[in-house]
Write an enzyme that holds these catalytic residues in place. Structure first.
Site, PDB file in Angstrom:
ATOM      1  N   HIS A   1     -14.448  57.639 -72.220  1.00  0.00           N
ATOM      2  CA  HIS A   1     -14.240  58.831 -73.042  1.00  0.00           C
ATOM      3  C   HIS A   1     -15.349  59.834 -72.731  1.00  0.00           C
ATOM      4  O   HIS A   1     -15.856  59.862 -71.618  1.00  0.00           O
ATOM      5  CB  HIS A   1     -14.132  58.440 -74.509  1.00  0.00           C
ATOM      6  CG  HIS A   1     -12.839  57.737 -74.810  1.00  0.00           C
ATOM      7  ND1 HIS A   1     -12.578  57.105 -75.987  1.00  0.00           N
ATOM      8  CD2 HIS A   1     -11.735  57.580 -74.040  1.00  0.00           C
ATOM      9  CE1 HIS A   1     -11.360  56.576 -75.946  1.00  0.00           C
ATOM     10  NE2 HIS A   1     -10.833  56.848 -74.772  1.00  0.00           N
TER      11      HIS A   1
ATOM     12  N   HIS B   1      -4.353  71.406 -65.281  1.00  0.00           N
ATOM     13  CA  HIS B   1      -5.584  70.718 -64.921  1.00  0.00           C
ATOM     14  C   HIS B   1      -5.338  69.256 -64.583  1.00  0.00           C
ATOM     15  O   HIS B   1      -5.766  68.766 -63.562  1.00  0.00           O
ATOM     16  CB  HIS B   1      -6.562  70.836 -66.082  1.00  0.00           C
ATOM     17  CG  HIS B   1      -7.870  70.217 -65.790  1.00  0.00           C
ATOM     18  ND1 HIS B   1      -8.127  68.888 -66.041  1.00  0.00           N
ATOM     19  CD2 HIS B   1      -8.982  70.718 -65.244  1.00  0.00           C
ATOM     20  CE1 HIS B   1      -9.358  68.619 -65.669  1.00  0.00           C
ATOM     21  NE2 HIS B   1      -9.894  69.702 -65.186  1.00  0.00           N
ATOM     22  N   HIS B   2      -4.670  68.548 -65.467  1.00  0.00           N
ATOM     23  CA  HIS B   2      -4.234  67.199 -65.098  1.00  0.00           C
ATOM     24  C   HIS B   2      -3.011  66.790 -65.910  1.00  0.00           C
ATOM     25  O   HIS B   2      -2.697  67.423 -66.918  1.00  0.00           O
ATOM     26  CB  HIS B   2      -5.371  66.174 -65.162  1.00  0.00           C
ATOM     27  CG  HIS B   2      -5.747  65.717 -66.536  1.00  0.00           C
ATOM     28  ND1 HIS B   2      -6.943  66.011 -67.117  1.00  0.00           N
ATOM     29  CD2 HIS B   2      -5.080  64.955 -67.435  1.00  0.00           C
ATOM     30  CE1 HIS B   2      -6.999  65.453 -68.311  1.00  0.00           C
ATOM     31  NE2 HIS B   2      -5.887  64.816 -68.526  1.00  0.00           N
TER      32      HIS B   2
ATOM     33  N   MET C   1     -15.128  53.879 -74.093  1.00  0.00           N
ATOM     34  CA  MET C   1     -14.450  52.821 -73.342  1.00  0.00           C
ATOM     35  C   MET C   1     -15.162  52.685 -72.004  1.00  0.00           C
ATOM     36  O   MET C   1     -15.883  53.589 -71.584  1.00  0.00           O
ATOM     37  CB  MET C   1     -12.997  53.193 -73.080  1.00  0.00           C
ATOM     38  CG  MET C   1     -12.130  53.220 -74.323  1.00  0.00           C
ATOM     39  SD  MET C   1     -10.394  53.365 -73.867  1.00  0.00           S
ATOM     40  CE  MET C   1      -9.634  53.128 -75.476  1.00  0.00           C
TER      41      MET C   1
ATOM     42  N   HIS D   1      -2.520  68.595 -69.425  1.00  0.00           N
ATOM     43  CA  HIS D   1      -3.729  69.260 -69.899  1.00  0.00           C
ATOM     44  C   HIS D   1      -3.768  70.645 -69.264  1.00  0.00           C
ATOM     45  O   HIS D   1      -3.940  70.764 -68.054  1.00  0.00           O
ATOM     46  CB  HIS D   1      -4.958  68.427 -69.508  1.00  0.00           C
ATOM     47  CG  HIS D   1      -6.263  69.117 -69.780  1.00  0.00           C
ATOM     48  ND1 HIS D   1      -7.459  68.610 -69.361  1.00  0.00           N
ATOM     49  CD2 HIS D   1      -6.558  70.262 -70.419  1.00  0.00           C
ATOM     50  CE1 HIS D   1      -8.440  69.428 -69.725  1.00  0.00           C
ATOM     51  NE2 HIS D   1      -7.908  70.449 -70.361  1.00  0.00           N
TER      52      HIS D   1
ATOM     53  N   HIS E   1     -11.938  54.884 -66.198  1.00  0.00           N
ATOM     54  CA  HIS E   1     -11.678  55.524 -67.498  1.00  0.00           C
ATOM     55  C   HIS E   1     -12.822  55.304 -68.478  1.00  0.00           C
ATOM     56  O   HIS E   1     -13.231  54.174 -68.731  1.00  0.00           O
ATOM     57  CB  HIS E   1     -10.373  54.958 -68.076  1.00  0.00           C
ATOM     58  CG  HIS E   1     -10.022  55.521 -69.405  1.00  0.00           C
ATOM     59  ND1 HIS E   1      -9.458  56.758 -69.551  1.00  0.00           N
ATOM     60  CD2 HIS E   1     -10.166  55.028 -70.653  1.00  0.00           C
ATOM     61  CE1 HIS E   1      -9.261  56.993 -70.837  1.00  0.00           C
ATOM     62  NE2 HIS E   1      -9.682  55.967 -71.523  1.00  0.00           N
TER      63      HIS E   1
ATOM     64  N   TYR F   1      -3.527  70.103 -74.798  1.00  0.00           N
ATOM     65  CA  TYR F   1      -2.826  68.920 -74.303  1.00  0.00           C
ATOM     66  C   TYR F   1      -1.393  69.025 -74.814  1.00  0.00           C
ATOM     67  O   TYR F   1      -1.160  69.052 -76.017  1.00  0.00           O
ATOM     68  CB  TYR F   1      -3.474  67.628 -74.815  1.00  0.00           C
ATOM     69  CG  TYR F   1      -4.677  67.212 -74.008  1.00  0.00           C
ATOM     70  CD1 TYR F   1      -5.920  67.777 -74.231  1.00  0.00           C
ATOM     71  CD2 TYR F   1      -4.565  66.246 -73.002  1.00  0.00           C
ATOM     72  CE1 TYR F   1      -7.023  67.393 -73.484  1.00  0.00           C
ATOM     73  CE2 TYR F   1      -5.656  65.858 -72.253  1.00  0.00           C
ATOM     74  CZ  TYR F   1      -6.880  66.434 -72.501  1.00  0.00           C
ATOM     75  OH  TYR F   1      -7.968  66.056 -71.760  1.00  0.00           O
TER      76      TYR F   1
END
Ligand code: NAG
Ligand code: NAG
Ligand code: NAG
Length: 593
Positions: free
Chosen positions: A399, A246-247, A472, A318, A397, A213
């Site tokens: 985790h 990737h993102h 989350m 990422h 969203h 990251y």
């Protein structure tokens, strides 16, 4: 002669694809560094047209398919292979739990055309696949994340049956994408003063490890001390690095206007990353591999800049480098289209779901445990304008353990179509998705966001919270016109949790006490099947503590402790499948009840 005809078809398929800009756009994702997956959806016939380009030896086989979460076993494939007579075959096949292929009784990989390898050994083939083939061995292509799996290997083969999709392949991999993209704003014209702002990584030497990251903080240009609207954001990927990026997300460093943030550039988790960059948390843009540019509906734009806007933003990329390629330099990022000709409405974001605290817990060793966060009728009643809001985008969203997310929409006790859902959700594939069409949410509606978690590989309880090992359950909905409401989340009420911990202590002999740390009590519970079921029932039935907050961080007027969840009197039936055999089967079941 046969070959010429085939070449011609491929050519028209490709050229048709590139000239048709109206509604059916062509999308493309890399499959590792060796292949690409190109597709277009036909919403009317509910089919996907797929075209694969890959390079390999003359007689190699190539399997492309789908599975629930990206596994090669129990996957559904369409396979191009060549037998020892040099005849070309294309079959629908499925892999069993050991990864062994079986040709499917029902062949549902249709309209196959291919083009022999060219001088660069590049092979192309195309086919179509219905979203739902009604075959038990076939994957149902759904809205949300789709896991695409592929393998290739050396040929010729004597038969496809018995091929080991893992052991017999020379390379294979998995990619996630949103396959069924319906949302598209046509006739969206930008004002002539629109300009492009690129937020890019600065010649990053991509580490030769699987996951990096990378964070880069930037100061916005001075012109953005005047408020602008973002009309569109999208990927600006350095050519040749498509398979590495990737993102990406862009965060606003939402501090006071004079808070200065160091211009850090480095790994996001590096000990050298300055603490002051931790305020860069408010999502402005998010993109993931396979996504197109995100275009705001013509009524609205996302506000950026202005006198009260802290001028620092942060790009997070990422990099996914499973092949551990060395010495790659990358300057990818996000490009924004900005205008000072403001549109009618500022776009807003509302957070739905669970509060980020440890009052909700997921027991260990669960295949699928659900938690729900409520946005109740009383809160939308005071927080939304009389004429309601239009939700056009959504970012789900969780985790690491989240596997499914959905937001249900209830009006006057009746459940409407879900606002958004993803039955194959992955934390590694988060993007802001356009909804197929904007959803009108009225004051008094309620929105229930439910997440499923898989904790089979965890030995301890997982708690709600901010850390990546906590969980989350959130849906950030993007909408207009901007409303007062910004946070509409819940957790179990304090009274209900206090009663539960007292019960567990007095009747189940567990070391739980609401007056100690909540996390300690949850960690002290020895989880049995019955206790897990009881916790699930508690969360379903218990009153809520609501967070119904406005964008300035204050609480909207109302009584938010011990609130009841808005009842769902008429739940929505599961979506009907257009499958004669499956439906008549269901009917038989109904009669027998
Ligand atoms: C194509 O494949 C053959 C082996 O099948 C190999 O000898 C040749 O070098 C390859 N060509 C390219 C351009 O990769
Ligand atoms: C689980 O909890 C126990 C007791 O608190 C602790 O010793 C152990 O390290 C934890 N395991 C993991 C994987 O965190
Ligand atoms: C909502 O507002 C209250 C009062 O300002 C604050 O204590 C609480 O932390 C806020 N909740 C969230 C989730 O932001």
């Amino acid at each position: 002669m046969k070959l010429i005809v085939i070449l011609f078809i491929i050519k028209t398929v490709i050229s048709l694809r590139s000239s048709d800009h109206h509604q059916l756009s062509i999308h493309k994702i890399p499959l590792g560094s060796e292949a690409t997956f190109n597709w277009r959806i036909q919403p009317i016939d509910e089919t996907v047209e797929i075209e694969i380009h890959y390079s390999a030896d003359e007689f190699s086989w190539f399997a492309i398919g789908f599975s629930k979460r990206g596994e090669f076993k129990n996957a559904d494939y369409c396979v191009l292979w060549i037998d020892w007579h040099r005849d070309v075959h294309f079959n629908d096949a499925w892999s069993n739990e050991n990864g062994i292929l079986n040709i499917d009784e029902h062949q549902d990989c249709n309209g196959f055309v291919w083009k022999k390898p060219d001088i660069n050994n590049l092979t192309k083939f195309a086919f179509t696949r219905k979203f739902d083939t009604c075959d038990v061995h076939d994957y149902v292509i759904e809205r949300g994340t789709t896991h695409i799996v592929w393998s290739k290997g050396t040929g010729p083969l004597s038969s496809l049956n018995g091929l080991d999709i893992i052991a017999d392949s020379t390379s294979s991999s998995m990619s996630r994408t949103e396959l069924l993209k319906f949302g598209k704003h046509i006739n969206n014209i930008f004002p002539t003063d629109t300009w492009k702002y690129e937020l890019l990584a600065d010649q990053v030497r991509v580490p030769d490890v699987e996951t990096t990251y990378w964070c880069r903080v930037q100061r916005l240009p001075h012109i953005l001390s005047k408020k602008h609207h973002i009309l569109q954001f999208g990927p600006a990927i350095q050519k040749g690095n498509e398979h590495l990026v990737h993102h990406m997300e862009v965060f606003h460093c939402a501090g006071s206007i004079d808070a200065s943030v160091p211009l850090y550039s480095g790994p996001c988790d590096s000990p050298d990353r300055p603490q002051a960059t931790q305020i860069c948390k408010k999502v402005l843009a998010a993109w993931a591999m396979g996504a197109d540019a995100f275009v705001y509906p013509k009524e609205t734009g996302l506000s950026i800049g202005g006198e009260q806007f802290n001028p620092y933003i942060m790009l997070e990329i990422h990099y996914n480098n499973p092949e551990r390629i060395k010495e790659k330099i990358d300057s990818s990022g996000i490009e924004f289209y900005l205008t000072e000709t403001l549109r009618k409405y500022d776009a807003g974001v509302i957070e739905l779901g669970l509060e980020y605290i440890d009052k909700m817990a997921i027991p260990p060793r669960q295949e699928s445990f659900e938690l729900s966060g409520h946005c109740i009728a009383e809160c939308t009643g005071v927080g939304l304008p009389q004429s309601g809001i239009y939700v056009f985008g959504s970012q789900l969203h969780t985790h690491l353990t989240g596997t499914k997310v959905q937001t249900r929409h209830i009006r006057d006790g009746q459940e409407l179509s879900p606002l958004n859902y993803d039955n194959h959700y992955s934390t590694h594939f988060q993007e802001i998705r356009l909804l197929p069409k904007p959803v009108h949410v009225m004051p008094g509606d309620s929105l229930i966001t439910t997440c499923s978690y898989n904790t089979l590989d965890r030995e301890n309880v997982t708690l709600g919270g901010f850390s990546i090992s906590d969980e989350m359950c959130v849906n950030y909905i993007h909408y207009y016109p901007n409303a007062r409401l910004e946070v509409c989340k819940s957790s179990i009420s304090d009274d209900a949790l206090r009663t539960y911990f007292r019960y567990m202590r007095e009747w189940e002999n567990q070391k739980t006490n609401f007056d100690d740390e909540i996390s300690t009590s949850y960690k002290n519970i020895e989880w049995t099947k019955i206790r897990v079921a009881a916790l699930h029932d508690l969360y379903q039935a218990a009153p809520l503590s609501m967070q119904c907050n406005s964008s300035d961080g204050s609480r909207l007027p109302g009584l938010w402790d011990n609130s009841a969840a808005t009842p769902v009197k008429l739940p929505l039936a599961p979506p009907a499948r257009d499958c004669p055999s499956i439906n008549s089967h269901n009917n038989n079941l109904d009669q027998s009840m």
